[in-house]
Design a protein around this motif. Structure first.
Motif, PDB file in Angstrom:
ATOM      1  N   LYS A   1       0.757  -1.064  -0.272  1.00  0.00           N
ATOM      2  CA  LYS A   1       0.184  -0.032  -0.115  1.00  0.00           C
ATOM      3  C   LYS A   1       0.962   1.332  -0.092  1.00  0.00           C
ATOM      4  N   ILE A   2       1.961   1.302   0.958  1.00  0.00           N
ATOM      5  CA  ILE A   2       2.999   2.395   0.787  1.00  0.00           C
ATOM      6  C   ILE A   2       3.326   2.751  -0.917  1.00  0.00           C
ATOM      7  N   ALA A   3       3.842   1.457  -1.572  1.00  0.00           N
ATOM      8  CA  ALA A   3       4.051   1.714  -2.878  1.00  0.00           C
ATOM      9  C   ALA A   3       3.075   2.074  -3.784  1.00  0.00           C
ATOM     10  N   GLU A   4       1.907   1.731  -3.489  1.00  0.00           N
ATOM     11  CA  GLU A   4       0.744   2.187  -4.234  1.00  0.00           C
ATOM     12  C   GLU A   4       0.100   3.828  -3.881  1.00  0.00           C
ATOM     13  N   GLY A   5       0.821   4.262  -2.950  1.00  0.00           N
ATOM     14  CA  GLY A   5       0.432   5.406  -2.278  1.00  0.00           C
ATOM     15  C   GLY A   5      -0.850   5.675  -1.547  1.00  0.00           C
ATOM     16  N   THR A   6      -1.266   4.403  -1.171  1.00  0.00           N
ATOM     17  CA  THR A   6      -2.618   4.286  -0.438  1.00  0.00           C
ATOM     18  C   THR A   6      -2.375   3.931   1.050  1.00  0.00           C
ATOM     19  N   PHE A   7      -1.140   4.417   1.620  1.00  0.00           N
ATOM     20  CA  PHE A   7      -0.806   4.238   3.038  1.00  0.00           C
ATOM     21  C   PHE A   7       0.164   4.986   3.310  1.00  0.00           C
ATOM     22  N   PRO A   8       0.309   5.578   4.557  1.00  0.00           N
ATOM     23  CA  PRO A   8       1.465   6.726   4.738  1.00  0.00           C
ATOM     24  C   PRO A   8       2.697   6.049   4.857  1.00  0.00           C
ATOM     25  N   ALA A   9       3.600   6.467   4.176  1.00  0.00           N
ATOM     26  CA  ALA A   9       5.275   6.132   4.079  1.00  0.00           C
ATOM     27  C   ALA A   9       5.837   6.407   5.615  1.00  0.00           C
ATOM     28  N   GLN A  10       6.521   5.356   5.724  1.00  0.00           N
ATOM     29  CA  GLN A  10       7.427   5.556   7.070  1.00  0.00           C
ATOM     30  C   GLN A  10       8.409   6.662   6.915  1.00  0.00           C
ATOM     31  N   LEU A  11       8.897   6.998   8.177  1.00  0.00           N
ATOM     32  CA  LEU A  11      10.011   7.812   8.328  1.00  0.00           C
ATOM     33  C   LEU A  11      11.182   7.500   8.999  1.00  0.00           C
ATOM     34  N   ARG A  12      12.437   7.630   8.313  1.00  0.00           N
ATOM     35  CA  ARG A  12      13.576   7.115   8.597  1.00  0.00           C
ATOM     36  C   ARG A  12      14.052   7.764   9.883  1.00  0.00           C
ATOM     37  N   ILE A  13      14.330   7.169  11.034  1.00  0.00           N
ATOM     38  CA  ILE A  13      14.446   7.374  12.456  1.00  0.00           C
ATOM     39  C   ILE A  13      15.813   7.120  12.846  1.00  0.00           C
ATOM     40  N   SER A  14      16.503   6.415  12.179  1.00  0.00           N
ATOM     41  CA  SER A  14      17.776   5.632  12.482  1.00  0.00           C
ATOM     42  C   SER A  14      18.550   5.169  11.293  1.00  0.00           C
ATOM     43  N   VAL A  15      19.774   4.900  11.251  1.00  0.00           N
ATOM     44  CA  VAL A  15      20.182   4.047  10.234  1.00  0.00           C
ATOM     45  C   VAL A  15      19.567   2.708  10.006  1.00  0.00           C
ATOM     46  N   HIS A  16      19.195   1.902  10.667  1.00  0.00           N
ATOM     47  CA  HIS A  16      18.210   0.798  10.646  1.00  0.00           C
ATOM     48  C   HIS A  16      17.060   0.659  11.239  1.00  0.00           C
ATOM     49  N   GLY A  17      16.295   1.923  11.418  1.00  0.00           N
ATOM     50  CA  GLY A  17      14.916   1.993  11.993  1.00  0.00           C
ATOM     51  C   GLY A  17      14.045   2.896  11.064  1.00  0.00           C
ATOM     52  N   ALA A  18      12.786   2.534  11.219  1.00  0.00           N
ATOM     53  CA  ALA A  18      11.975   3.733  10.510  1.00  0.00           C
ATOM     54  C   ALA A  18      10.526   3.446  11.444  1.00  0.00           C
ATOM     55  N   GLY A  19       9.693   4.632  11.329  1.00  0.00           N
ATOM     56  CA  GLY A  19       8.430   4.349  12.085  1.00  0.00           C
ATOM     57  C   GLY A  19       7.634   5.446  11.433  1.00  0.00           C
ATOM     58  N   TRP A  20       6.405   5.492  11.745  1.00  0.00           N
ATOM     59  CA  TRP A  20       5.245   6.291  11.228  1.00  0.00           C
ATOM     60  C   TRP A  20       4.906   7.408  12.219  1.00  0.00           C
ATOM     61  N   ARG A  21       4.451   8.479  11.643  1.00  0.00           N
ATOM     62  CA  ARG A  21       3.778   9.435  12.546  1.00  0.00           C
ATOM     63  C   ARG A  21       2.545   8.928  13.053  1.00  0.00           C
TER      64      ARG A  21
END
Length: 77
Positions: A27-47
């Motif tokens: 869904k992220i690739a399709e643009g129908t879900f919020p993309a994650q944010l890079r929060i560290s070299v090996h970590g990501a999260g969402w608002r």
């Protein structure tokens, strides 16, 4: 005073949405879900606010500032 927007990790997103990991990334690739944010070299999260908006209206969700997949302010040719 409003509370700051928290960053939530994948397990929380999975629990709140009921989606599988592969469905979220599709869904992220399709643009129908919020993309994650890079929060560290090996970590990501969402608002958290982005996920809350998606949960409220999964079918109608679009990234902020976009309607029907097009950025606001662009002219149709």
């Amino acid at each position: 005073m409003s509370e700051p927007d928290r960053i939530i990790r994948l397990n929380t997103v999975l629990a709140r949405t009921g989606l599988s990991r592969s469905t979220i990334y599709r869904k992220i690739a399709e643009g129908t879900f919020p993309a994650q944010l890079r929060i560290s070299v090996h970590g990501a999260g969402w608002r958290e606010s982005d996920i809350n908006r998606w949960v409220e209206d999964p079918v109608g969700w679009r990234p902020e500032g976009q309607t029907n997949g097009k950025a606001l302010g662009r002219h149709m040719s």
